[in-house]
Design a protein around this motif. Structure first.
Motif, PDB file in Angstrom:
ATOM      1  N   LYS A  31       0.873  -1.174   0.000  1.00 42.45           N
ATOM      2  CA  LYS A  31       0.000   0.000   0.000  1.00 42.45           C
ATOM      3  C   LYS A  31       0.918   1.234   0.000  1.00 42.45           C
ATOM      4  O   LYS A  31       1.802   1.344   0.847  1.00 42.45           O
ATOM      5  CB  LYS A  31      -0.861  -0.042   1.273  1.00 42.45           C
ATOM      6  CG  LYS A  31      -1.474   1.259   1.670  1.00 42.45           C
ATOM      7  CD  LYS A  31      -2.899   1.348   1.183  1.00 42.45           C
ATOM      8  CE  LYS A  31      -3.572   2.634   1.706  1.00 42.45           C
ATOM      9  NZ  LYS A  31      -4.567   3.119   0.757  1.00 42.45           N
ATOM     10  N   ILE A  32       0.684   2.124  -0.936  1.00 42.95           N
ATOM     11  CA  ILE A  32       1.603   3.256  -1.071  1.00 42.95           C
ATOM     12  C   ILE A  32       0.905   4.577  -0.742  1.00 42.95           C
ATOM     13  O   ILE A  32      -0.248   4.786  -1.113  1.00 42.95           O
ATOM     14  CB  ILE A  32       2.127   3.360  -2.524  1.00 42.95           C
ATOM     15  CG1 ILE A  32       2.711   2.041  -2.997  1.00 42.95           C
ATOM     16  CG2 ILE A  32       3.149   4.495  -2.652  1.00 42.95           C
ATOM     17  CD1 ILE A  32       4.003   1.664  -2.350  1.00 42.95           C
ATOM     18  N   TYR A  33       1.629   5.436  -0.054  1.00 40.90           N
ATOM     19  CA  TYR A  33       1.236   6.833   0.036  1.00 40.90           C
ATOM     20  C   TYR A  33       2.318   7.639  -0.659  1.00 40.90           C
ATOM     21  O   TYR A  33       3.502   7.358  -0.465  1.00 40.90           O
ATOM     22  CB  TYR A  33       1.147   7.311   1.489  1.00 40.90           C
ATOM     23  CG  TYR A  33       0.332   6.417   2.394  1.00 40.90           C
ATOM     24  CD1 TYR A  33      -1.052   6.301   2.222  1.00 40.90           C
ATOM     25  CD2 TYR A  33       0.952   5.698   3.416  1.00 40.90           C
ATOM     26  CE1 TYR A  33      -1.795   5.467   3.057  1.00 40.90           C
ATOM     27  CE2 TYR A  33       0.211   4.872   4.248  1.00 40.90           C
ATOM     28  CZ  TYR A  33      -1.163   4.748   4.068  1.00 40.90           C
ATOM     29  OH  TYR A  33      -1.880   3.934   4.880  1.00 40.90           O
ATOM     30  N   ALA A  34       1.916   8.615  -1.467  1.00 44.42           N
ATOM     31  CA  ALA A  34       2.930   9.399  -2.156  1.00 44.42           C
ATOM     32  C   ALA A  34       2.726  10.873  -1.887  1.00 44.42           C
ATOM     33  O   ALA A  34       1.637  11.395  -2.082  1.00 44.42           O
ATOM     34  CB  ALA A  34       2.855   9.123  -3.659  1.00 44.42           C
ATOM     35  N   VAL A  35       3.764  11.537  -1.413  1.00 38.81           N
ATOM     36  CA  VAL A  35       3.671  12.989  -1.216  1.00 38.81           C
ATOM     37  C   VAL A  35       4.930  13.648  -1.767  1.00 38.81           C
ATOM     38  O   VAL A  35       5.950  12.996  -1.958  1.00 38.81           O
ATOM     39  CB  VAL A  35       3.484  13.376   0.280  1.00 38.81           C
ATOM     40  CG1 VAL A  35       2.196  12.807   0.813  1.00 38.81           C
ATOM     41  CG2 VAL A  35       4.675  12.916   1.101  1.00 38.81           C
ATOM     42  N   LYS A  36       4.809  14.989  -2.016  1.00 33.51           N
ATOM     43  CA  LYS A  36       5.890  15.646  -2.746  1.00 33.51           C
ATOM     44  C   LYS A  36       6.701  16.627  -1.925  1.00 33.51           C
ATOM     45  O   LYS A  36       7.593  17.263  -2.451  1.00 33.51           O
ATOM     46  CB  LYS A  36       5.317  16.366  -3.982  1.00 33.51           C
ATOM     47  CG  LYS A  36       4.816  15.376  -5.019  1.00 33.51           C
ATOM     48  CD  LYS A  36       4.212  16.072  -6.213  1.00 33.51           C
ATOM     49  CE  LYS A  36       5.258  16.590  -7.167  1.00 33.51           C
ATOM     50  NZ  LYS A  36       4.642  17.035  -8.441  1.00 33.51           N
ATOM     51  N   ASP A  37       6.382  16.779  -0.634  1.00 35.22           N
ATOM     52  CA  ASP A  37       7.210  17.697   0.157  1.00 35.22           C
ATOM     53  C   ASP A  37       7.305  17.229   1.602  1.00 35.22           C
ATOM     54  O   ASP A  37       6.532  16.378   2.067  1.00 35.22           O
ATOM     55  CB  ASP A  37       6.620  19.115   0.102  1.00 35.22           C
ATOM     56  CG  ASP A  37       5.220  19.148   0.650  1.00 35.22           C
ATOM     57  OD1 ASP A  37       5.070  19.394   1.861  1.00 35.22           O
ATOM     58  OD2 ASP A  37       4.263  18.885  -0.126  1.00 35.22           O
ATOM     59  N   GLY A  38       8.267  17.792   2.308  1.00 37.87           N
ATOM     60  CA  GLY A  38       8.568  17.362   3.661  1.00 37.87           C
ATOM     61  C   GLY A  38       7.416  17.555   4.637  1.00 37.87           C
ATOM     62  O   GLY A  38       7.124  16.669   5.441  1.00 37.87           O
ATOM     63  N   ALA A  39       6.754  18.698   4.547  1.00 37.52           N
ATOM     64  CA  ALA A  39       5.664  18.975   5.483  1.00 37.52           C
ATOM     65  C   ALA A  39       4.548  17.946   5.321  1.00 37.52           C
ATOM     66  O   ALA A  39       4.040  17.383   6.306  1.00 37.52           O
ATOM     67  CB  ALA A  39       5.128  20.388   5.246  1.00 37.52           C
ATOM     68  N   SER A  40       4.196  17.668   4.060  1.00 34.07           N
ATOM     69  CA  SER A  40       3.147  16.671   3.825  1.00 34.07           C
ATOM     70  C   SER A  40       3.595  15.310   4.316  1.00 34.07           C
ATOM     71  O   SER A  40       2.790  14.504   4.792  1.00 34.07           O
ATOM     72  CB  SER A  40       2.810  16.564   2.336  1.00 34.07           C
ATOM     73  OG  SER A  40       2.578  17.822   1.804  1.00 34.07           O
TER      74      SER A  40
END
Lengths: 132, 717
Positions: free
Chosen positions: A32-41
């Motif tokens: 199961k993947i979660y993908a985010v593009k920045d450190g805060a997220s």
């Protein structure tokens, strides 16, 4: 088999879309993947979903991978989540530093699908038969 | 004077002569007297003299018999023999010369003359030896020179092979990604750019291949194949290949097949096709108006061979006799002027001529400037013997239709770009793929599957140069497992010697990188039967799922049949913005279905309606009307009734949209990249372009906001 493997979740953090895309395509069948593009997220998502593993890009604008790892280590909830750093190919300095401040492993860009799968499964303590 | 004395044997049955001669020569030479021929041969067993003085008249074995035996023996044939003859016996002298005597001295001999004759002979011998030595030295030098030249040529060939690898590898990415990008939903402008990139890369690749080919021809490295093939199939492929170009140029392209042959032939169909394609493409290139004609006639047919005449003629620019003289030279094209207007490396005809000659034919050219040219040649082929099987029906790709296959392919390839290209291209024709980053991983994947009894791969594409374990070793190891999986080399090194190595190591065939879609299909056809076909005109993008495509067709016919009237009405009502939006949507929808003409016509109108101002010309509306009607006529029979309703409902069915958005909201909220799988469905919803873009960029947070906004606008919140 699939369900069993999918009981693990991985948070993938990279500001570069194509890197994200690639890592997701390598891992989505098994996890199961979660993908985010920045450190805060990434921090937000990590606290909220408590993934089993984090793949974390070192060089990102605003908050880099080291800072994210530092923040994760401050909280009891997230301090034990293993973090694998994503580094550039010639960035042995980051790799060293990362390992020093507590990264579990690092994977290099450009990604070798098998190497990524292997270090992920190693961290998760799963043995995949197809890899020696 | 002499450091080592020369050795002379003097043969004479007369004791007195023997002793005179011996005393005469002794001060200057080492002398061995022999009273008979038998004694001479005894001495010869022990030493090789520099000269023999031989009496003609002897009992038992005379001088003639003796010299015959000497000359017949390799060990002695070089020893000069001087005859001792009786005075005025001219006949004996002549016979002696005929038998190989070097000279003669008449008896009774004068001392000084004999000495002079002997020293002359010895001098001649010395000079002979010197000459031979310098000849040998010269030969050595020439040999060395030749070796050096050969080494240089070999180095040049290796360099070219390497360069071709270096050039082809990046070309693989350029061609592959351009093709893939063209299949995506890209803007018309980008599509135009991409087509140009693709077109030019293919041209560049063609030039690289030509140069490589000429190198191979020059180094004699091209081998002809000998396989069963169907001549008619080759002609059909040529016809299909050139018809569109000829029509586009306004040329008549005639194919006259005077007598066809129903038997299969043995030969190299790929090379034959290459020759015909080169000649036809030249004919079309150099003909501005009129015709290009391909003529084929079976001239002679026997039980096991057939002679076929080929002729390609045109009504083109033609050539002068001087020009004809140079057209087969590599890198030449007639007139600098035409080179610029017609392009090309000027290698095509050189290659063609070589191919035809290798096949045992010779090409003839007739041409008149301003009237046209005719290239013709005759080739004799063996007919298929009973044990040589039937021609493979699918040796040539059907170039107007795209096949779909089913199966799973293992790609052993270390270069990520190439992995990507191979994977996506194979996915386009229906294959699932597994990637192995080197030969070892590939080998182990195969082994694991065999051990666990899992379904085996149907085919393996094998790169050659890979880290850890290269393709050759991996092939050998995989074949040792007796998996029966065919392995195909997929590599940029395609020099004939390389290919031989691949085949020798157990690979079944080879596909060069970069490969065009056609080449890939050609290769796949050797191992797979297509499960279905798609017409190129009907569908240019195979990556579109067929049900999605059906949905698009249904939607297009339902929504756009009246689009032109809507545009006209909107313009009449002064609502230019509405007209603009309809034209814009029409353009996008046409693009999704790859209806390029309609897409362009709609874009023209769209552009003319920009900024709320109507600048459309009547011809633009007319063109759009025509193109739209063409597409509607074409697509209407393809609309499936059941889903037609479903889809028209669907676009308005708020429940379905709500469900979709609901799912999307959960996934986006979870930063779950699985939301990308919903993008295809999203395309049906008006105004979701921004949302789709954000999702595709993995900008899930902003996407969430956009989704909220859309849902609010649609009243779903």
């Amino acid at each position: 088999v699939k369900d069993m493997e999918k009981k693990y979740s991985i948070l993938v953090v990279d500001d570069d879309t194509s890197n994200l895309m690639e890592l997701v395509s390598i891992l989505r069948a098994d996890y199961k993947i979660y993908a985010v593009k920045d450190g805060a997220s990434a921090l937000e998502k990590a606290r909220e979903s408590l993934p089993d593993l984090i793949l974390l890009d070192v060089i990102m604008p605003d908050m880099n991978g080291f800072e994210v790892l530092g923040e994760l280590r401050k909280s009891d909830k997230t301090k034990n989540i293993p973090v694998i750093f994503i580094t550039g190919v010639n960035d042995s300095k980051s790799e060293r530093e990362g390992l020093e401040i507590g990264a579990a492993d690092y994977i290099r860009k450009p990604f070798d699908a098998m190497a990524v799968k292997k270090s992920v499964s190693l961290q998760l303590g799963i043995t995949i038969n197809s890899i020696d | 004077m002499q450091l080592t004395q020369k050795k002379i044997i003097i043969v004479d049955d007369n004791e007195a002569n023997l002793s005179v001669g011996r005393n005469l020569l002794k001060p200057y030479y080492e002398v061995y007297p022999a009273p008979s021929a038998a004694k001479l041969f005894n001495i010869l067993e022990k030493l090789v003299p520099d000269l023999i003085l031989l009496d003609v008249n002897m009992p038992e074995m005379n001088g003639y018999e003796t010299i015959r035996r000497l000359k017949a023996d390799k060990r002695f044939e070089q020893i000069p023999v001087v005859f001792l003859t009786a005075k005025n016996d001219e006949e004996s002298e002549m016979e002696g010369f005929d038998l190989g005597a070097a000279d003669y001295v008449t008896k009774p001999f004068s001392g000084p003359l004999l000495l002079r004759r002997i020293s002359n002979q010895l001098l001649i011998e010395q000079q002979k030896r010197d000459l031979l030595a310098s000849q040998a030295a010269l030969q050595d030098y020439a040999d060395n020179l030749e070796i050096k030249v050969r080494e240089k040529t070999a180095a040049k060939t290796i360099f070219l092979a390497n360069m071709s690898h270096e050039l082809r590898t990046p070309m693989n990415s350029i061609v592959g990604f351009s093709e893939l990008a063209l299949d995506d939903d890209v803007s018309l402008k980008t599509r135009n750019y991409l087509s140009k990139i693709l077109e030019n890369s293919e041209w560049l690749l063609h030039i690289i291949n030509d140069i490589l080919e000429i190198t191979n021809i020059e180094s004699g490295k091209i081998d002809l194949n000998r396989v069963a093939f169907d001549l008619n199939e080759i002609v059909n492929v040529c016809r299909k290949m050139f018809m569109p170009k000829a029509t586009e140029n306004g040329l008549m392209l005639n194919f006259c097949i005077y007598s066809s042959i129903d038997k299969g032939l043995m030969g190299d169909p790929v090379r034959l096709r290459q020759a015909l394609v080169n000649l036809l493409s030249n004919a079309i290139k150099f003909t501005n108006t009129g015709f290009v004609e391909f003529l084929m006639e079976i001239k002679d047919i026997s039980n096991n061979t057939a002679t076929v005449y080929f002729e390609i003629s045109d009504s083109g620019v033609g050539m002068t006799p001087e020009q004809i003289g140079i057209i087969f030279d590599p890198f030449t094209q007639v007139e600098a002027g035409t080179t610029r207007s017609h392009g090309g490396t000027g290698l095509g005809l050189t290659i063609t001529k070589n191919i035809i000659e290798m096949m045992g034919g010779s090409i003839t050219v007739e041409s008149t400037p301003g009237v046209g040219s005719k290239f013709s040649f005759k080739l004799t082929f063996d007919l298929i013997g009973e044990d040589e099987g039937k021609p493979k029906k699918r040796t040539m790709a059907d170039i107007t239709r795209k096949p779909r296959y089913a199966g799973e392919i293992l790609i052993c390839e270390d270069n990520e770009m190439n992995q990507h290209v191979a994977k996506e291209t194979l996915a386009k024709v229906g294959f699932s793929t597994v990637i192995a980053g080197n030969g070892k991983i590939g080998y182990e994947l195969v082994k694991d599957r065999m051990q666990s009894g899992e379904k085996l791969f149907d085919l393996i594409f094998m790169d050659i140069h890979m880290p850890v374990m290269d393709g050759i070793e991996a092939t050998v190891k995989i074949n040792e497992l007796n998996s029966g999986i065919p392995i195909v080399a997929m590599t940029a090194n395609i020099m004939p010697d390389d290919v031989k190595l691949y085949l020798a190591s157990g690979m079944k065939s080879c596909i060069g990188k970069p490969f065009t879609f056609q080449e890939l299909v050609l290769c796949l056809n050797e191992y797979f039967e297509p499960v279905s076909w798609q017409d190129e005109n009907e569908d240019e993008s195979n990556n579109m799922e067929s049900d999605l495509r059906q949905k698009l067709i249904n939607r297009f016919v339902n929504k756009n049949s009246g689009a032109l009237n809507e545009i006209k009405d909107a313009i009449r009502d002064g609502d230019i913005k509405l007209a603009y939006r309809i034209a814009h949507n029409l353009k996008s929808s046409a693009g999704q279905l790859q209806k390029t003409c309609l897409q362009i016509a709609a874009q023209e109108v769209e552009t003319s309606l920009k900024d709320g101002v109507n600048k459309t010309e009547p011809w633009q509306i007319g063109a759009l009307e025509q193109e739209l009607q063409t597409v509607i006529d074409e697509l209407t029979p393809l609309v499936s009734e059941a889903s037609a309703n479903e889809i028209s409902e669907y676009s308005y069915d708020s429940t379905a949209v709500f469900e979709l958005f609901d799912k999307l909201e959960v996934l986006l909220g979870d930063s779950d990249p699985e939301c990308l799988s919903l993008v295809d469905d999203l395309r049906f919803i008006k105004g979701s372009d921004e949302l789709i873009r954000q999702i595709e960029d993995y900008d899930f947070k902003p996407a969430m906001e956009t989704l909220e906004k859309i849902m609010e606008e649609m009243g779903l919140r």
